[in-house]
Design a protein around this motif. Structure first.
Motif, PDB file in Angstrom:
ATOM      1  N   GLN A   1      10.331  17.079 -12.634  1.00  8.51           N
ATOM      2  CA  GLN A   1      10.397  15.926 -11.747  1.00  8.51           C
ATOM      3  C   GLN A   1       9.268  14.945 -12.027  1.00  8.51           C
ATOM      4  N   CYS A   2       9.506  13.671 -11.727  1.00  4.86           N
ATOM      5  CA  CYS A   2       8.488  12.630 -11.788  1.00  4.86           C
ATOM      6  C   CYS A   2       8.344  11.997 -10.412  1.00  4.86           C
ATOM      7  N   GLU A   3       7.168  11.462 -10.162  1.00  3.28           N
ATOM      8  CA  GLU A   3       6.892  10.821  -8.888  1.00  3.28           C
ATOM      9  C   GLU A   3       6.295   9.445  -9.143  1.00  3.28           C
ATOM     10  N   LEU A   4       6.948   8.409  -8.634  1.00  6.25           N
ATOM     11  CA  LEU A   4       6.423   7.058  -8.705  1.00  6.25           C
ATOM     12  C   LEU A   4       5.769   6.765  -7.358  1.00  6.25           C
ATOM     13  N   ALA A   5       4.441   6.860  -7.336  1.00  5.55           N
ATOM     14  CA  ALA A   5       3.687   6.712  -6.077  1.00  5.55           C
ATOM     15  C   ALA A   5       3.263   5.263  -5.879  1.00  5.55           C
ATOM     16  N   VAL A   6       3.271   4.839  -4.623  1.00  6.21           N
ATOM     17  CA  VAL A   6       2.926   3.467  -4.253  1.00  6.21           C
ATOM     18  C   VAL A   6       1.717   3.482  -3.326  1.00  6.21           C
ATOM     19  N   ASN A   7       0.704   2.719  -3.710  1.00 10.09           N
ATOM     20  CA  ASN A   7      -0.482   2.580  -2.863  1.00 10.09           C
ATOM     21  C   ASN A   7      -0.665   1.102  -2.535  1.00 10.09           C
ATOM     22  N   LEU A   8      -0.571   0.752  -1.262  1.00 11.40           N
ATOM     23  CA  LEU A   8      -0.695  -0.638  -0.819  1.00 11.40           C
ATOM     24  C   LEU A   8      -2.054  -0.828  -0.151  1.00 11.40           C
ATOM     25  N   GLN A   9      -2.930  -1.578  -0.815  1.00 11.57           N
ATOM     26  CA  GLN A   9      -4.263  -1.791  -0.253  1.00 11.57           C
ATOM     27  C   GLN A   9      -4.209  -2.500   1.093  1.00 11.57           C
ATOM     28  N   ILE A  10      -3.239  -3.387   1.263  1.00 12.28           N
ATOM     29  CA  ILE A  10      -3.142  -4.118   2.523  1.00 12.28           C
ATOM     30  C   ILE A  10      -2.779  -3.195   3.674  1.00 12.28           C
ATOM     31  N   ASN A  11      -2.169  -2.064   3.353  1.00 10.33           N
ATOM     32  CA  ASN A  11      -1.735  -1.110   4.377  1.00 10.33           C
ATOM     33  C   ASN A  11      -2.645   0.112   4.409  1.00 10.33           C
ATOM     34  N   HIS A  12      -3.917  -0.100   4.079  1.00 13.55           N
ATOM     35  CA  HIS A  12      -4.872   1.005   3.972  1.00 13.55           C
ATOM     36  C   HIS A  12      -4.978   1.813   5.258  1.00 13.55           C
ATOM     37  N   HIS A  13      -4.834   1.132   6.384  1.00 12.07           N
ATOM     38  CA  HIS A  13      -4.936   1.817   7.685  1.00 12.07           C
ATOM     39  C   HIS A  13      -3.568   2.120   8.297  1.00 12.07           C
ATOM     40  N   GLN A  14      -2.517   2.026   7.474  1.00 12.26           N
ATOM     41  CA  GLN A  14      -1.160   2.339   7.915  1.00 12.26           C
ATOM     42  C   GLN A  14      -0.718   1.476   9.105  1.00 12.26           C
ATOM     43  N   GLN A  15      -1.167   0.215   9.110  1.00 14.35           N
ATOM     44  CA  GLN A  15      -0.832  -0.666  10.226  1.00 14.35           C
ATOM     45  C   GLN A  15       0.424  -1.490   9.974  1.00 14.35           C
ATOM     46  N   TYR A  16       0.893  -1.513   8.728  1.00 16.43           N
ATOM     47  CA  TYR A  16       2.062  -2.322   8.388  1.00 16.43           C
ATOM     48  C   TYR A  16       3.189  -1.429   7.867  1.00 16.43           C
ATOM     49  N   THR A  17       3.928  -0.867   8.777  1.00 15.91           N
ATOM     50  CA  THR A  17       5.014   0.041   8.396  1.00 15.91           C
ATOM     51  C   THR A  17       6.079  -0.673   7.585  1.00 15.91           C
ATOM     52  N   GLN A  18       6.413  -1.902   7.976  1.00 13.62           N
ATOM     53  CA  GLN A  18       7.526  -2.603   7.351  1.00 13.62           C
ATOM     54  C   GLN A  18       7.261  -2.952   5.890  1.00 13.62           C
ATOM     55  N   ILE A  19       6.021  -3.270   5.552  1.00 16.57           N
ATOM     56  CA  ILE A  19       5.727  -3.633   4.166  1.00 16.57           C
ATOM     57  C   ILE A  19       5.880  -2.418   3.261  1.00 16.57           C
ATOM     58  N   CYS A  20       5.565  -1.247   3.801  1.00 17.68           N
ATOM     59  CA  CYS A  20       5.756  -0.009   3.051  1.00 17.68           C
ATOM     60  C   CYS A  20       7.252   0.259   2.854  1.00 17.68           C
ATOM     61  N   LEU A  21       8.024   0.078   3.920  1.00 21.56           N
ATOM     62  CA  LEU A  21       9.473   0.263   3.830  1.00 21.56           C
ATOM     63  C   LEU A  21      10.091  -0.697   2.817  1.00 21.56           C
ATOM     64  N   LEU A  22       9.655  -1.953   2.864  1.00 22.36           N
ATOM     65  CA  LEU A  22      10.181  -2.953   1.929  1.00 22.36           C
ATOM     66  C   LEU A  22       9.861  -2.573   0.487  1.00 22.36           C
TER      67      LEU A  22
END
Length: 338
Positions: A121-142
Motif C-alpha cells: 500500500q501507499c499513502e498520500l498524506a496531506v499536511n495543511l499549515q493553515i489548519n495546524h490547530h484543526q480549526q478549518y475542517t472544510q479546507i481539509c475536506l476540500l
C-alpha cells in the motif's frame, strides 16, 4: 505567517451553492471576495479567506461536509495548465511527485508526502499549515476530496482507494455520510489526513482526457476558443509561470502541457514575432521584479523558483534586465521606503 491560495481553489463554488439553495455572492462578499476575482483562476488571495468562506458556507447551508462536496465538483482542470502537464507523465508515481512539487503553487502551506504504510500500500498524506490547530475542517475536506477527484481523473471514474483517513474523530453517522459522498471507505482518528491505495497503481500511466486542455483554456482564459484564434503567447507565458517552480520548464514540457509538438509551438510563437526563450526571459524578469518589490525573499530561493540552477546565473540575468544586482535592487527599494 500569512498563506495564499489560487482563487481557482473555489472552482465550482458559485454553481454548487446555488444548486444547494444558497446565495454564493452574498457569502463571498462576507469574506471580501469579489465576483471579478473569479475571472483569473491564478489570482492568489489569502488562504484564510477561502477557509473561512467554506466554514461559513457549511454552517449556513447546514451541510457539515460541504468542502468534500465541492472537491467532488473539481478535478485535474482545477489545477490549471499544471493539470495538463502532470497527466502527461509516464507513470502515476511521476505525476504524483510532480503534483506534490506543484502543491505550493495551488495553495501555500500545503505539503503532500508519498509514503508506504505497508508492503502493498501507499499513502498520500496531506499536511495543511493553515489548519495546524484543526480549526478549518472544510479546507481539509476540500483538499482530500479534490485529490481523490484528481486521482480518479488519472485512473478512471470507477477506481477507488483502500480508504481515506482523517485525523478528526468521525462518529458513525459522519463516517457513513462521507463514505456515501466520496464513494470509498473512510476512517477517522487517524495519524494523518491521507489517501491510502494499492501500490501497484503507481506504475500505471495516467489516463489521457481528450477535452482536458479545452476545459482548462475555457475556464482559465475566458473568451479563448481552441478551434479559433488562440493567443499562444498568452498561453505559453501562463504555462511558463506555472511550471517554473517545478524545475521542469523546458520548451518540451511547455509544449506538452499545451498538447503541441515543440516545433509547432515555436512556429506558432514565431508567427507572433517571439519565441519560447524570449517569453521565458520575460516571465522571469516580471516575476523577479514583482517578488522583490512586494516581498523580502531569500534571493537564492527566488533564483531556484525561477528555474536557475545557481544564484550567480540569476544575478547575471538580473543585471542585464535592470542594470544592477538583485541585492542592490533590494537595497534601493528599502532606502526609498525610509
Amino acid at each position: 505567517m500569512p498563506y495564499y491560495a489560487r482563487i481557482g481553489s473555489l472552482t465550482g463554488y458559485p454553481e454548487l451553492v446555488e444548486r444547494l439553495g444558497g446565495d454564493p455572492w452574498d457569502l463571498l462578499s462576507q469574506v471580501c471576495i469579489l465576483p471579478r476575482q473569479f475571472t483569473d483562476p491564478d489570482l492568489m488571495i489569502p488562504y484564510k479567506q477561502i477557509a473561512e468562506l467554506l466554514e461559513m458556507t457549511a454552517t449556513q447551508l447546514q451541510l457539515p461536509y460541504f468542502g468534500a462536496q465541492l472537491g467532488q465538483e473539481q478535478g485535474l482542470a482545477t489545477l490549471g495548465l499544471i493539470g495538463a502537464y502532470i497527466v502527461q507523465k509516464p507513470t502515476l508515481l511521476q505525476a504524483l511527485e510532480c503534483g506534490a512539487k506543484y502543491a505550493q503553487r495551488h495553495a501555500q502551506g500545503v505539503n503532500l508526502t508519498l509514503g508506504a504504510p505497508s508492503a502493498d500500500q501507499c499513502e498520500l498524506a496531506v499536511n495543511l499549515q493553515i489548519n495546524h490547530h484543526q480549526q478549518y475542517t472544510q479546507i481539509c475536506l476540500l483538499t482530500l476530496s479534490l485529490i481523490l477527484s484528481v486521482l480518479k481523473d488519472m485512473l478512471g471514474a470507477h477506481w477507488q482507494p483502500h480508504h481515506i483517513g482523517f485525523k478528526q474523530h468521525l462518529p458513525l453517522a459522519a463516517k457513513l455520510a462521507l463514505e456515501q459522498l466520496l464513494g470509498c471507505p473512510v476512517q477517522g482518528s487517524c495519524r494523518k489526513d491521507s489517501i491510502v491505495f494499492n501500490a501497484d497503481i503507481l506504475s500505471q500511466p495516467p489516463l489521457q482526457q481528450a477535452n482536458l486542455l479545452a476545459e482548462i483554456v475555457e475556464s482559465q482564459f475566458q473568451g479563448f476558443q481552441l478551434q479559433q484564434h488562440v493567443d499562444y503567447v498568452v498561453l505559453t507565458r501562463h504555462a511558463i509561470n506555472m511550471l517554473l517552480p517545478t524545475g521542469d520548464c523546458s520548451k518540451e514540457s511547455i509544449a506538452k502541457s499545451l498538447d503541441l509538438h515543440p516545433k509547432k509551438l515555436e512556429r506558432l510563437l514565431s508567427e507572433q514575432h517571439t519565441s519560447y526563450r524570449d517569453l521565458l526571459e520575460q516571465v522571469r524578469k516580471d516575476v523577479a521584479q514583482q517578488v522583490l518589490t512586494s516581498q523580502r525573499p531569500n534571493l537564492t530561493n527566488l533564483a531556484l523558483n525561477l528555474g536557475y540552477s545557481e544564484f550567480s546565473a540569476f544575478s547575471r540575468s538580473f543585471k542585464s534586465w535592470f542594470g544592477m544586482s538583485p541585492t542592490h535592487y533590494l537595497q534601493t527599494i528599502n532606502n526609498s521606503k525610509k
